[in-house]
Design a protein around this motif. Structure first.
Motif, PDB file in Angstrom:
ATOM      1  N   MET A   1       0.843  -1.163   0.000  1.00  0.00           N
ATOM      2  CA  MET A   1       0.000   0.000   0.000  1.00  0.00           C
ATOM      3  C   MET A   1       0.897   1.237   0.000  1.00  0.00           C
ATOM      4  SD  MET A   1      -2.958   1.221   2.726  1.00  0.00           S
ATOM      5  CE  MET A   1      -2.500   0.018   3.886  1.00  0.00           C
ATOM      6  N   ASN A   2       0.575   2.187  -0.853  1.00  0.00           N
ATOM      7  CA  ASN A   2       1.321   3.435  -0.941  1.00  0.00           C
ATOM      8  C   ASN A   2       0.652   4.491  -0.074  1.00  0.00           C
ATOM      9  OD1 ASN A   2       3.058   2.352  -2.840  1.00  0.00           O
ATOM     10  ND2 ASN A   2       1.705   2.907  -4.531  1.00  0.00           N
ATOM     11  N   PHE A   3       1.443   5.147   0.771  1.00  0.00           N
ATOM     12  CA  PHE A   3       0.950   6.215   1.635  1.00  0.00           C
ATOM     13  C   PHE A   3       1.435   7.553   1.119  1.00  0.00           C
ATOM     14  CE2 PHE A   3       0.942   2.655   4.588  1.00  0.00           C
ATOM     15  CZ  PHE A   3      -0.261   2.836   5.249  1.00  0.00           C
ATOM     16  N   THR A   4       0.532   8.535   1.083  1.00  0.00           N
ATOM     17  CA  THR A   4       0.884   9.913   0.799  1.00  0.00           C
ATOM     18  C   THR A   4       0.342  10.750   1.951  1.00  0.00           C
ATOM     19  OG1 THR A   4       0.645   9.507  -1.567  1.00  0.00           O
ATOM     20  CG2 THR A   4       0.721  11.799  -0.861  1.00  0.00           C
ATOM     21  N   ILE A   5       1.246  11.432   2.653  1.00  0.00           N
ATOM     22  CA  ILE A   5       0.848  12.224   3.813  1.00  0.00           C
ATOM     23  C   ILE A   5       1.309  13.661   3.566  1.00  0.00           C
ATOM     24  CG2 ILE A   5       1.084  12.520   6.304  1.00  0.00           C
ATOM     25  CD1 ILE A   5       1.802   9.482   6.369  1.00  0.00           C
ATOM     26  N   THR A   6       0.343  14.584   3.524  1.00  0.00           N
ATOM     27  CA  THR A   6       0.675  15.980   3.264  1.00  0.00           C
ATOM     28  C   THR A   6       0.074  16.864   4.342  1.00  0.00           C
ATOM     29  OG1 THR A   6      -1.264  16.239   1.853  1.00  0.00           O
ATOM     30  CG2 THR A   6       0.790  15.688   0.764  1.00  0.00           C
ATOM     31  N   GLY A   7       0.690  17.996   4.548  1.00  0.00           N
ATOM     32  CA  GLY A   7       0.183  18.991   5.481  1.00  0.00           C
ATOM     33  C   GLY A   7      -0.208  20.241   4.727  1.00  0.00           C
ATOM     34  N   ARG A   8      -1.374  20.763   5.045  1.00  0.00           N
ATOM     35  CA  ARG A   8      -1.813  22.018   4.426  1.00  0.00           C
ATOM     36  C   ARG A   8      -1.410  23.163   5.341  1.00  0.00           C
ATOM     37  NH1 ARG A   8      -7.585  22.469   2.239  1.00  0.00           N
ATOM     38  NH2 ARG A   8      -6.541  24.159   1.152  1.00  0.00           N
ATOM     39  N   HIS A   9      -0.447  23.920   4.911  1.00  0.00           N
ATOM     40  CA  HIS A   9       0.074  25.072   5.647  1.00  0.00           C
ATOM     41  C   HIS A   9       0.753  24.679   6.957  1.00  0.00           C
ATOM     42  CE1 HIS A   9      -2.080  27.419   2.719  1.00  0.00           C
ATOM     43  NE2 HIS A   9      -3.217  26.852   3.073  1.00  0.00           N
ATOM     44  N   ILE A  10       1.134  23.417   7.095  1.00  0.00           N
ATOM     45  CA  ILE A  10       1.887  22.955   8.262  1.00  0.00           C
ATOM     46  C   ILE A  10       2.933  21.954   7.789  1.00  0.00           C
ATOM     47  CG2 ILE A  10      -0.003  23.252   9.914  1.00  0.00           C
ATOM     48  CD1 ILE A  10      -0.366  20.184   9.826  1.00  0.00           C
ATOM     49  N   VAL A  12       4.474  18.322   8.515  1.00  0.00           N
ATOM     50  CA  VAL A  12       4.116  17.078   9.203  1.00  0.00           C
ATOM     51  C   VAL A  12       5.385  16.501   9.821  1.00  0.00           C
ATOM     52  CG1 VAL A  12       3.147  14.776   8.933  1.00  0.00           C
ATOM     53  CG2 VAL A  12       2.245  16.673   7.576  1.00  0.00           C
ATOM     54  N   LYS A  13       5.353  16.288  11.128  1.00  0.00           N
ATOM     55  CA  LYS A  13       6.507  15.712  11.819  1.00  0.00           C
ATOM     56  C   LYS A  13       6.668  14.247  11.430  1.00  0.00           C
ATOM     57  CE  LYS A  13       6.320  18.682  15.853  1.00  0.00           C
ATOM     58  NZ  LYS A  13       6.213  18.723  17.309  1.00  0.00           N
ATOM     59  N   PRO A  14       7.889  13.754  11.370  1.00  0.00           N
ATOM     60  CA  PRO A  14       8.119  12.347  11.028  1.00  0.00           C
ATOM     61  C   PRO A  14       7.421  11.380  11.996  1.00  0.00           C
ATOM     62  CG  PRO A  14      10.176  13.557  10.963  1.00  0.00           C
ATOM     63  CD  PRO A  14       9.151  14.491  11.508  1.00  0.00           C
ATOM     64  N   GLU A  15       7.309  11.760  13.271  1.00  0.00           N
ATOM     65  CA  GLU A  15       6.636  10.898  14.249  1.00  0.00           C
ATOM     66  C   GLU A  15       5.155  10.746  13.908  1.00  0.00           C
ATOM     67  OE1 GLU A  15       8.112  13.936  15.538  1.00  0.00           O
ATOM     68  OE2 GLU A  15      10.050  12.944  15.675  1.00  0.00           O
ATOM     69  N   THR A  16       4.533  11.842  13.485  1.00  0.00           N
ATOM     70  CA  THR A  16       3.112  11.795  13.115  1.00  0.00           C
ATOM     71  C   THR A  16       2.921  10.952  11.864  1.00  0.00           C
ATOM     72  OG1 THR A  16       2.824  14.005  14.062  1.00  0.00           O
ATOM     73  CG2 THR A  16       1.094  13.204  12.618  1.00  0.00           C
ATOM     74  N   SER A  18       4.839   8.506  10.754  1.00  0.00           N
ATOM     75  CA  SER A  18       5.067   7.086  11.045  1.00  0.00           C
ATOM     76  C   SER A  18       3.906   6.510  11.852  1.00  0.00           C
ATOM     77  CB  SER A  18       6.385   6.873  11.780  1.00  0.00           C
ATOM     78  OG  SER A  18       6.344   7.441  13.064  1.00  0.00           O
ATOM     79  N   TYR A  19       3.282   7.316  12.719  1.00  0.00           N
ATOM     80  CA  TYR A  19       2.114   6.845  13.473  1.00  0.00           C
ATOM     81  C   TYR A  19       0.959   6.530  12.522  1.00  0.00           C
ATOM     82  CZ  TYR A  19      -1.432   6.542  17.100  1.00  0.00           C
ATOM     83  OH  TYR A  19      -2.436   6.091  17.921  1.00  0.00           O
ATOM     84  N   ILE A  20       0.760   7.374  11.520  1.00  0.00           N
ATOM     85  CA  ILE A  20      -0.292   7.129  10.524  1.00  0.00           C
ATOM     86  C   ILE A  20       0.006   5.843   9.757  1.00  0.00           C
ATOM     87  CG2 ILE A  20      -1.286   7.962   8.361  1.00  0.00           C
ATOM     88  CD1 ILE A  20      -0.986  10.808   9.499  1.00  0.00           C
ATOM     89  N   ARG A  21       1.243   5.669   9.328  1.00  0.00           N
ATOM     90  CA  ARG A  21       1.608   4.456   8.578  1.00  0.00           C
ATOM     91  C   ARG A  21       1.397   3.196   9.414  1.00  0.00           C
ATOM     92  NH1 ARG A  21       5.729   7.933   6.891  1.00  0.00           N
ATOM     93  NH2 ARG A  21       5.548   8.461   4.697  1.00  0.00           N
ATOM     94  N   GLU A  22       1.837   3.224  10.670  1.00  0.00           N
ATOM     95  CA  GLU A  22       1.688   2.055  11.553  1.00  0.00           C
ATOM     96  C   GLU A  22       0.216   1.747  11.800  1.00  0.00           C
ATOM     97  OE1 GLU A  22       3.777   2.808  15.170  1.00  0.00           O
ATOM     98  OE2 GLU A  22       5.691   3.113  14.128  1.00  0.00           O
ATOM     99  N   LYS A  23      -0.564   2.784  12.052  1.00  0.00           N
ATOM    100  CA  LYS A  23      -1.975   2.596  12.377  1.00  0.00           C
ATOM    101  C   LYS A  23      -2.740   2.036  11.182  1.00  0.00           C
ATOM    102  CE  LYS A  23      -5.085   3.492  15.567  1.00  0.00           C
ATOM    103  NZ  LYS A  23      -5.049   2.953  16.898  1.00  0.00           N
ATOM    104  N   PHE A  24      -2.515   2.608  10.014  1.00  0.00           N
ATOM    105  CA  PHE A  24      -3.310   2.204   8.855  1.00  0.00           C
ATOM    106  C   PHE A  24      -2.751   0.986   8.138  1.00  0.00           C
ATOM    107  CE2 PHE A  24      -5.337   6.159   9.694  1.00  0.00           C
ATOM    108  CZ  PHE A  24      -6.630   5.965   9.240  1.00  0.00           C
ATOM    109  N   ALA A  25      -1.577   0.526   8.503  1.00  0.00           N
ATOM    110  CA  ALA A  25      -1.091  -0.745   7.955  1.00  0.00           C
ATOM    111  C   ALA A  25      -1.961  -1.894   8.462  1.00  0.00           C
ATOM    112  CB  ALA A  25       0.360  -0.959   8.340  1.00  0.00           C
ATOM    113  N   ARG A  26      -2.611  -1.682   9.605  1.00  0.00           N
ATOM    114  CA  ARG A  26      -3.491  -2.710  10.182  1.00  0.00           C
ATOM    115  C   ARG A  26      -4.772  -2.910   9.395  1.00  0.00           C
ATOM    116  NH1 ARG A  26      -4.038  -0.704  16.256  1.00  0.00           N
ATOM    117  NH2 ARG A  26      -2.010   0.262  16.408  1.00  0.00           N
ATOM    118  N   ILE A  27      -5.127  -1.961   8.538  1.00  0.00           N
ATOM    119  CA  ILE A  27      -6.379  -2.050   7.797  1.00  0.00           C
ATOM    120  C   ILE A  27      -6.386  -3.282   6.893  1.00  0.00           C
ATOM    121  CG2 ILE A  27      -5.964  -0.768   5.668  1.00  0.00           C
ATOM    122  CD1 ILE A  27      -8.795   0.117   7.919  1.00  0.00           C
TER     123      ILE A  27
END
Length: 87
Positions: A1-10, A12-16, A18-27
């Protein structure tokens, strides 16, 4: 699964991210056909907003959650997407 994580006007910290990737890998436990996942993080007034778009074979899932802390909002978003996938 390919993840694309973007921030609008912010930024995104690497910790945030990686948390998204770890959480949604469970899907994949419930639905094995997720091809891509796009996440947008932004701040609207006092709320932190996370939007998700999961592109799958045959269908797409969209969700948006708001809250006070990134981990809290990401957990709520995961629960929402997980319920939709199980339907």
């Amino acid at each position: 699964m390919n993840f694309t994580i973007t921030g609008r006007h912010i930024d995104v910290k690497p910790e945030t991210a990686s948390y998204i990737r770890e959480k949604f890998a469970r899907i994949k436990r419930h639905f094995d056909h997720v091809l891509e996942a796009h996440f947008t993080l932004e701040v609207q007034k006092r709320d932190l907003v996370v939007k998700a778009q999961l592109h799958c074979e045959g269908t797409d899932f969209h969700a948006e959650e708001r809250g006070g802390q990134w981990n809290e909002v990401i957990d709520l978003l995961y629960d929402t997407i997980d319920r939709d996938v199980l339907k």
